[in-house]
Design an enzyme around this catalytic site. Structure first.
Site, mmCIF file in Angstrom:
data_model
loop_
_atom_site.group_PDB
_atom_site.id
_atom_site.type_symbol
_atom_site.label_atom_id
_atom_site.label_comp_id
_atom_site.label_asym_id
_atom_site.label_seq_id
_atom_site.Cartn_x
_atom_site.Cartn_y
_atom_site.Cartn_z
ATOM 1 N N LEU C 64 0.420 -0.864 -0.050
ATOM 2 C CA LEU C 64 0.224 0.082 0.606
ATOM 3 C C LEU C 64 1.243 1.175 0.055
ATOM 4 O O LEU C 64 2.219 1.191 0.424
ATOM 5 C CB LEU C 64 -0.966 -0.449 1.222
ATOM 6 C CG LEU C 64 -2.024 -1.315 0.869
ATOM 7 C CD1 LEU C 64 -2.306 -1.849 2.498
ATOM 8 C CD2 LEU C 64 -2.812 -0.920 -0.145
ATOM 9 N N PRO C 65 0.227 2.275 -0.239
ATOM 10 C CA PRO C 65 1.194 4.033 -0.464
ATOM 11 C C PRO C 65 1.631 4.109 0.194
ATOM 12 O O PRO C 65 2.453 4.538 0.513
ATOM 13 C CB PRO C 65 -0.276 4.225 -1.430
ATOM 14 C CG PRO C 65 -1.178 3.570 -1.316
ATOM 15 C CD PRO C 65 -1.191 2.648 -0.782
ATOM 16 N N THR C 95 6.173 0.237 1.675
ATOM 17 C CA THR C 95 7.463 1.459 2.452
ATOM 18 C C THR C 95 7.184 2.127 3.187
ATOM 19 O O THR C 95 6.477 3.491 3.096
ATOM 20 C CB THR C 95 8.477 1.965 1.112
ATOM 21 O OG1 THR C 95 8.470 0.749 0.366
ATOM 22 C CG2 THR C 95 9.720 2.795 1.447
ATOM 23 N N LYS C 170 15.287 -0.253 4.323
ATOM 24 C CA LYS C 170 15.278 0.473 2.644
ATOM 25 C C LYS C 170 15.816 1.689 2.766
ATOM 26 O O LYS C 170 16.071 2.376 2.037
ATOM 27 C CB LYS C 170 13.935 0.177 2.286
ATOM 28 C CG LYS C 170 13.222 1.028 1.143
ATOM 29 C CD LYS C 170 12.273 0.358 0.315
ATOM 30 C CE LYS C 170 12.157 0.881 -0.759
ATOM 31 N NZ LYS C 170 11.132 0.806 -1.341
ATOM 32 N N LYS C 245 8.931 11.177 -0.705
ATOM 33 C CA LYS C 245 8.732 10.907 0.777
ATOM 34 C C LYS C 245 9.364 9.693 1.686
ATOM 35 O O LYS C 245 9.425 9.483 2.779
ATOM 36 C CB LYS C 245 6.955 9.594 -0.153
ATOM 37 C CG LYS C 245 6.462 8.451 0.911
ATOM 38 C CD LYS C 245 5.703 6.987 0.207
ATOM 39 C CE LYS C 245 5.918 6.519 1.094
ATOM 40 N NZ LYS C 245 5.397 4.484 0.703
#
Lengths: 297, 297, 297, 297
Positions: C64-65, C95, C170, C245
Site C-alpha cells: 500500500l502507498p 514502504t 530500505k 516520501k
C-alpha cells in the site's frame, strides 16, 4: 465567564491563574493531580475528565504538549466534544502543526463548535505576567469572540488569518529563531577562532546588520549577555528538544505545501546532533558547543 | 595632516571628501581619471602613482575591491612602499581576508610602517554622511594613532583586536547577515505558502524572538518594509555578488582556522544560485526568489 | 497455499501475478475494480473487503502507498484483523516508517498474528520478473515462515533484523541513493560549466572513486547513459515525489532515534524545490535541473 | 627521452622510478635531499634547481602540493621557465585549481612552451605499480605529445578537454567522492541507531541502488569491508585534510563559474569539523565519527 482549562503544565498553570485573577469561573483538568490541586487552592474547580470540564463551559482552552494529546482530549469517550455545548468556542494554545489544526477544526465544526488555534510566545515569564503574545487563526468573528478571554492572559493578540494561521505564524517565527541562533553561534565561534574578543564582536554585530534577538538578547557565547542562558551554563531558557520539536513542525508544514526550507532543515540537524550527544535538555543556544574547538559551551 | 588616499570608488570617493572637509591636505590616486578629477575639483591634489601619492604623506589610506589590488598598490614598482616614509601608518579600509592583512602588515613592518585593517560598515550613505563604523585591527597604539583620521569619516570606531581582527569582525557580522537574510526569506515564503499575510507575519517576527535587521529593516518580502530594496524591485542596496564575496571571505577565513561554517556555506550556495541565474546585481534579499513558488521576488 | 493480497498498484499487481504463477490460491482486494478484474482474469478470486480476503487465508500480504493505508486496512471494521485466523502471518511490503511497523506488529500480536515488514527494491521491472529484493524485519522464525511465499516474488531475500529492520534497511539505502543522485547532479553540472564533455566526465567517475549507481547506471546528465530516464526526458523511473516520501521517512526515522542526517535533509530540500516547481512527477534524477545554468534537464 | 622531474613526495617518487624503469634519462629536483638521494641511487641525476633540471630536458614534469608551489617552481629566478628550451612540454600532475592551470599555461605559452594539466588518481599504490589514471587537459596534439611519457606511469590516460579540464575532471570526481562517503556514513550510522546489523546493511546497499565505491570498497563502518581504513582505525588511506583540500578546490572552481555545490559545501563543513576536532590526519572515512552516538569510529 465559565471557562474550562485543560493542561496545567509550565505554561498552562500560570495562564489559568491569570484567568482566575480576571474574575472568570474556572474548571480545570490535568492528569497531574498536584497541578490540579494548586489551581483548586487558587480558586478553580477540579473536573474528573475533559468531558466533565467542558460540560457547561462557555469557553474551552487546551494547552498540551503535542497534536496527539489534543486529539485525545477532544475525541476520547470522556473528551471535550462529548461534553461541550453547541456554539462554545475551543481555543487551543498548544504548539502543533497547521494540518492537525484544520482536522480538529473540522471535527469541532461537525459538533457545532468553533476551533481557534492560538499558540503563544513569551515563555513562562510572559505566562506568569499575563504578557503573552497570542497568534490566532480563525475567522475575524471567531477572533473577536475569543479576544476577551485571551486578553486576560496576554497583551498582544494578533489575528494571523484563517484556521491554522496562528500555528503557521509561530512556526515561521521559530524557524527564523532556530536559524539565527545557529548562525550567531557559527559567527561567534569563528570570531573566537580568529582571535577576536567575543564581547567586542557581540557589540559590533548588535549595532550592525547582523543584529538579532539571538545575538543582542540571547547571545550563545558565555559572558556576552549576562542574562542569557549561555551565561549560566545553558540552564533554564528554551530547551534544545523543544527547538527540535518546532523545527520538526516547520519541516512538516513545509512538506505539506512542498516548500523548501534549506537552512531550517540544516539547523534541525545541528540541534539534533546536540540532542544526540545527550544535551537535549540544555537551552538551545548550546548549539554553539558544536562549533567551539574544545566543545566548550 | 597630509594624507594619501588610493581608491576612489563608490565608497572611497565620499570618504575622501570628508577628509577634505575636515581640513586635511589630500593627495589622491585612482586608475579612473574621472573620479580623480572630481576630487581635484573638491580640493585634492592628483598623484601620478601610489608611490607618488605616498611620498611625503603622513598617513596612507587604501580603499580597494580585493586583496590582489591592495597587494599591487603596496608592492608594485611604483607602489606605496616605494614612496612612503618610515613610521607613516597605512590604513586599509578594503574588505579582504585576515590572512592577507597579516601578510601585508609583515611587508609594511619590513619597511618600518604600521599596517592597520579598518574595514567599514554603513554603506554609501554612511560614507557620504561621515557616519561609518570602522572595525579596526592593530595594536592599541596604532588604533590611537589612526583615530583622528578615521574620526573624520566615521562616528563609530571600534578596536577589535590585533592585526586582522577588524576584517575578522566585519566578516563575522556579514556571515550572520547572509544567514539571517536567507532564513527570513525561507520563513516569509513558507508563511506565504501557508496562507499567512506577509505584513502580519513580518509584524509578528519583528516583535518576537525572530526579530532581526533582515526582517525589521530589510525584509525580503515586497511591501513589508516600504524602504527596503524588496519594495523597489531589489534595486539599490547590497548586491548579491557582494554578499557572495563576503561569504567567500568567511569561508576562507574559516578554512584557515579549520572552523566549520555550516549555515554560512549553505547560504553561500543559495546566493550562488541567484547569481548563477543572472541576478547577481540585484540586492541580496532577492534570494527569496529561490523560495517563492512562482520565482517572484 | 491460500494467500490474501491487498493492494494491486504498479508494484502489487505483478507481484500478485507471480504468486499465481507459483501455484498459490490467491484472493485479492483493491479499491480499483479494474485492477481487481485483471487479476481475476489471471486466476485470482476477488474479495469484498480486506476482512473477506483475510478470512481463511494462510498468509496475508499488503502492498500500500503509506502507513495510514496499512493502518486502515488492518484495523477497519471490515479490515484484515477482523477476518484473519490466529497464527496466520501478515507480510507488509509497503514502504513505511519503522515506528509504524512496530505499532502494527503490536496490534497483530494482540490478535495472535505475526506482522513482518518486507519492503522491496527492484522497481516494477523486478516485480514483473520476480527478481525483487525483499528486506525483511522480524524474528528468524518469522523470516523462515514467510520465505516460501516471498521466494515466488523475489530472488534476494534478506533478513535485516527484528521487526522494523526491513523498513530501516530500505530507508537507509534510499537515503544513500537520494544523496548520491543529487551529488552526481552537482558534479556533472559543475563539469559542464567548466567545459568538460559530460560523457568523458561520466566515464572518469564511473572508473574511479566517485563510481556509484547514480552515475554508472542512472546518470542524471542526458546522453551519458542511454537507458537512464535522463536520456528520455526524465520520464518513467522513480518519481521525485516518491524520493521525497522516502527521504521524509528517513528524516522521521532519524528524528525518532535523535540521529543527524545532514546530507539527507539537504537533499530532501533539493527534491522539494523540484517538486515545488511542478516537476514532482519527473524521475528524481531531474534534480539536475536545479544546477544547470539554463534549468535544462 | 631526457625528462626533468620536480617534486619527489609520496606520489612523485614512485612515478619518477617508473620513468627510470621505462628507460628514460631522468634529472630530478626536490628540496628534500633524502628523496633526491634515493632517486639518484636508482639511476637519476640530481639537479641544483628547477632551472638546472629543466635545462636540456625534452619533457618537464611537476608533482607538487599546491598551486603556489607550482607557480614558484615555474617562475622563480632559478625556476623551470628560466631553463627550459622552446617547444618542450611541461606536464603538471599536481592537484590544483583550473584557473591557476590557465594562468600557468598562459605563462608557458609566452615562453613558447605547452603546459598540460595531468592530475592522477590511483593513490600511492597506483603510483608504485604504474597503474595510475591520468586526467589530461590540453589540445589533442598536446595529449598525443605527452602520451608516451605518461604511459610509463599510468595505464589509463584520459583526454578530458582543453587546458584545465584534467583538473576539472579530478575535482568533479572527488566532489562526488566526498559527498558519497559522508552520505554512506550518515546512512550506516542511522542503520546502527535503528538496530540494523552493519554488515547486513552494507550488503543491502552494495547490491542495491545505494551501491557506490564509498560503500562497497571503502565502507566507513568498521568491519563491513575488511580491507578499508575503517577496519584498521582509519589509518592509511586518503587523509581528511586532503579531502578538505579537494573540496576546497571544488568550491573555488564552482565559485569561478558561479555554480552552486550545495552538498559539496555541506560535506566540506563535515570534514572541516573532523579536522577541527584534531582528526585531520585520519582517513576521510572517519567522518562517520560525527554521526555515531558515542563518537566512536
Amino acid at each position: 465567564m465559565k471557562i474550562a482549562f485543560i493542561g496545567l503544565g509550565n505554561m498552562g498553570a500560570p495562564m489559568a491563574r491569570n484567568l482566575l485573577k480576571a474574575g472568570h469561573a474556572l474548571t480545570v483538568f490535568d492528569l497531574n493531580t498536584q497541578a490540579v490541586g494548586a489551581l483548586v487552592e487558587a480558586g478553580a474547580m477540579a473536573a474528573a475528565s475533559p468531558k466533565d470540564a467542558a460540560t457547561g463551559a462557555e469557553t474551552v482552552i487546551t494547552m498540551l504538549p503535542a497534536a496527539a494529546h489534543v486529539r485525545h482530549v477532544l475525541t476520547a469517550e470522556d473528551g471535550v466534544l462529548a461534553g461541550i455545548a453547541k456554539g462554545v468556542p475551543i481555543i487551543d494554545s498548544s504548539t502543533i502543526d497547521p494540518a492537525s489544526v484544520k482536522a480538529f477544526a473540522a471535527l469541532a465544526a461537525e459538533h457545532g463548535n468553533t476551533f481557534v488555534d492560538a499558540p503563544v510566545s513569551g515563555g513562562t515569564g510572559g505566562a506568569a505576567a499575563g504578557t503573552l503574545t497570542f497568534m490566532v487563526g480563525g475567522t475575524a468573528q471567531a477572533f473577536e469572540q475569543v479576544r476577551p478571554v485571551l486578553s486576560a492572559m496576554g497583551n498582544n493578540l494578533v489575528h494571523c488569518g484563517d484556521t491554522g494561521a496562528g500555528q503557521g505564524a509561530k512556526i515561521c517565527n521559530n524557524l527564523v529563531l532556530g536559524i539565527t541562533m545557529a548562525g550567531v553561534a557559527e559567527a561567534m565561534s569563528l570570531g573566537e577562532a580568529l582571535g577576536i574578543d567575543p564581547k567586542v564582536l557581540g557589540g559590533i554585530i548588535n549595532t550592525s546588520t547582523g543584529r538579532c534577538w539571538s545575538s543582542d538578547t540571547y547571545n550563545p557565547f558565555p559572558g556576552v549577555i549576562e542574562t542569557a542562558p549561555s551565561s549560566r551554563g545553558y540552564t533554564g531558557g528554551f530547551g534544545t528538544d523543544l527547538m527540535l520539536k518546532d523545527l520538526g513542525l516547520a519541516g512538516d508544514a513545509a512538506k505539506s505545501v512542498r516548500q523548501p526550507v534549506y537552512l531550517g532543515a540544516l539547523a534541525q540537524q545541528l540541534y539534533q546532533t546536540v540532542s544526540s550527544k545527550g544535551d537535549g535538555k540544555l537551552d538551545f543556544s548550546a548549539v554553539i558547543k558544536l562549533y567551539r574547538k574544545d566543545g566548550a559551551a
